[in-house]
Motif scaffolding. Structure first.
Motif, mmCIF file in Angstrom:
data_model
loop_
_atom_site.group_PDB
_atom_site.id
_atom_site.type_symbol
_atom_site.label_atom_id
_atom_site.label_comp_id
_atom_site.label_asym_id
_atom_site.label_seq_id
_atom_site.Cartn_x
_atom_site.Cartn_y
_atom_site.Cartn_z
ATOM 1 N N ALA B 169 0.835 -1.208 0.000
ATOM 2 C CA ALA B 169 0.000 0.000 0.000
ATOM 3 C C ALA B 169 0.868 1.257 0.000
ATOM 4 N N LEU B 170 1.953 1.219 0.785
ATOM 5 C CA LEU B 170 2.842 2.381 0.837
ATOM 6 C C LEU B 170 3.579 2.593 -0.480
ATOM 7 N N ALA B 171 3.935 1.484 -1.127
ATOM 8 C CA ALA B 171 4.712 1.586 -2.368
ATOM 9 C C ALA B 171 3.842 1.953 -3.567
ATOM 10 N N ALA B 172 2.549 1.733 -3.457
ATOM 11 C CA ALA B 172 1.649 2.012 -4.590
ATOM 12 C C ALA B 172 1.284 3.490 -4.602
ATOM 13 N N THR B 173 2.110 4.280 -5.252
ATOM 14 C CA THR B 173 1.883 5.729 -5.246
ATOM 15 C C THR B 173 1.022 6.180 -6.428
ATOM 16 N N ARG B 174 0.731 5.295 -7.360
ATOM 17 C CA ARG B 174 -0.124 5.624 -8.512
ATOM 18 C C ARG B 174 -1.170 4.540 -8.665
ATOM 19 N N ARG B 175 -2.247 4.911 -9.380
ATOM 20 C CA ARG B 175 -3.316 3.942 -9.627
ATOM 21 C C ARG B 175 -2.776 2.733 -10.408
ATOM 22 N N SER B 176 -1.878 3.000 -11.348
ATOM 23 C CA SER B 176 -1.338 1.890 -12.150
ATOM 24 C C SER B 176 -0.532 0.922 -11.283
ATOM 25 N N HIS B 177 0.092 1.432 -10.207
ATOM 26 C CA HIS B 177 0.827 0.542 -9.300
ATOM 27 C C HIS B 177 -0.129 -0.445 -8.625
ATOM 28 N N VAL B 178 -1.318 0.040 -8.267
ATOM 29 C CA VAL B 178 -2.310 -0.823 -7.620
ATOM 30 C C VAL B 178 -2.738 -1.931 -8.586
ATOM 31 N N VAL B 179 -2.988 -1.529 -9.835
ATOM 32 C CA VAL B 179 -3.401 -2.518 -10.843
ATOM 33 C C VAL B 179 -2.289 -3.555 -11.036
ATOM 34 N N ARG B 180 -1.056 -3.080 -11.132
ATOM 35 C CA ARG B 180 0.066 -4.016 -11.310
ATOM 36 C C ARG B 180 0.209 -4.927 -10.082
ATOM 37 N N ALA B 181 -0.009 -4.370 -8.885
ATOM 38 C CA ALA B 181 0.116 -5.174 -7.660
ATOM 39 C C ALA B 181 -0.926 -6.299 -7.645
ATOM 40 N N VAL B 182 -2.142 -5.966 -8.031
ATOM 41 C CA VAL B 182 -3.200 -6.991 -8.076
ATOM 42 C C VAL B 182 -2.847 -8.059 -9.121
ATOM 43 N N ALA B 183 -2.363 -7.599 -10.276
ATOM 44 C CA ALA B 183 -1.981 -8.555 -11.329
ATOM 45 C C ALA B 183 -0.863 -9.472 -10.851
ATOM 46 N N ALA B 184 0.121 -8.908 -10.151
ATOM 47 C CA ALA B 184 1.242 -9.716 -9.655
ATOM 48 C C ALA B 184 0.769 -10.726 -8.615
ATOM 49 N N ALA B 185 -0.152 -10.306 -7.749
ATOM 50 C CA ALA B 185 -0.676 -11.230 -6.732
ATOM 51 C C ALA B 185 -1.394 -12.401 -7.402
#
Lengths: 97, 217
Positions: B169-185
């Motif tokens: 959550a701290l590292a996700a500074t942009r909306r695209s980071h959140v999308v990438r994080a979900v994809a990686a999970a």
């Protein structure tokens, strides 16, 4: 295992840590942009990996509840709030299981 | 910074005690202690105990170390772009590179003023690294002398996914980071289910794969 093998293992581990940090030149802007995208996905993946055991077996109920609690508070982007959410989730999961 | 790392340090100490108790029978007291002093890698050290328990020889031990440590290359590369100090200081800091300390360092850099990113990242890696290193050593000694922290193993185990979710959550500074994080999970979960032998490598591979395409929004 001999002390020599242990030293070899320690060296492999240290070199793997140091090689990029010490030897890599400062990356280009394009590469830096890609690198800046890596942390959030890696942490999300690590969280997933810790919740899945061998053969895809799920972690215990309280651990899953703790993760759900942290996930619920993750939009606040606060580590402390995530830890609190995790603690509340763990307690709730332990009570229910 | 040390305070922020304390919950992780407590969990690391618990796992250190489990490692100390488990490794003692295979390595003896001096080598168990030396392994925590010199290697300082929970994932690798637990894998070593499992391999030694299965009767593994030297080559599988070294190969396992090589494979498990591959992720450090990616973590190190991601940190390198933020470091500003010389090679000697970076060589010292590298010893403290671990999943958790990487997360604390990235989060500290994200929270810092642009001109202070390097200093904040390096300082946090050092202090959080020292904190977790001491916790790992104390835990190993506790396990070696027979002090059991197994009663809180479940709680300590639950801390790691919670910690990683918070760091994501701290590292996700942009909306695209959140999308990438979900994809990686999702990718990691798929690998864990379909290719369980590659489970240990999945987080880093997934992190790199989802970071490559597209732009940032």
């Amino acid at each position: 295992m001999s002390p020599l093998v242990l030293i070899a293992l320690a060296l492999i581990t240290y070199v793997s840590r140091a090689v990029a940090v010490v030897l890599l030149p400062r990356p280009s802007a394009r590469f830096e942009t890609i690198l800046s995208r890596i942390p959030a996905p890696i942490f999300a993946s690590l969280a997933t990996a810790t919740l899945l055991g061998d053969g895809g077996a799920l972690a215990s109920g309280p651990t899953l509840a703790a993760s759900a609690g942290a996930l619920l508070l993750s939009p606040a982007r606060s580590l402390l709030l995530c830890l609190i959410g995790g603690a509340v989730g763990y307690a709730a999961g332990a009570l229910l299981s | 910074m040390v305070v922020r790392a304390l919950p992780a340090a407590a969990a690391v100490a618990v796992f250190g005690s489990l490692y100390g108790a488990a490794a003692r029978g295979f390595l003896g007291v001096p080598l168990t202690l030396a392994s925590s002093l010199l290697v300082y890698s929970g994932a690798l050290q637990f894998a070593l105990v499992a391999l030694l328990g299965a009767g593994a020889t030297t080559l599988p031990l070294l190969l396992t170390a090589g494979v498990l440590n591959l992720r450090h290359l990616v973590l190190g590369a991601a940190l390198r772009s933020r470091f500003e100090s010389g090679p000697l200081r970076r060589a010292l800091l590298a010893f403290f590179l671990a999943d958790e300390t990487f997360g604390f360092a990235i989060a500290a850099g994200n929270a810092a003023e642009p001109r202070a990113v390097g200093a904040a990242t390096e300082r946090t890696l050092l202090y959080s690294g020292l904190t977790l290193y001491v916790a790992w050593l104390v835990g190993t000694v506790v396990g070696l002398v027979g002090g059991g922290l197994a009663a809180v193993e479940g709680l300590a185990g639950a801390l790691f996914p919670v910690l990683f979710i918070g760091l994501a959550a701290l590292a996700a500074t942009r909306r695209s980071h959140v999308v990438r994080a979900v994809a990686a999970a999702l990718l990691t979960a798929a690998v864990a289910l379909l290719l369980p032998d590659l489970r240990m490598l999945a987080p880093v591979v997934a992190g790199v794969v989802v970071a490559l395409p597209g732009g940032d929004r």
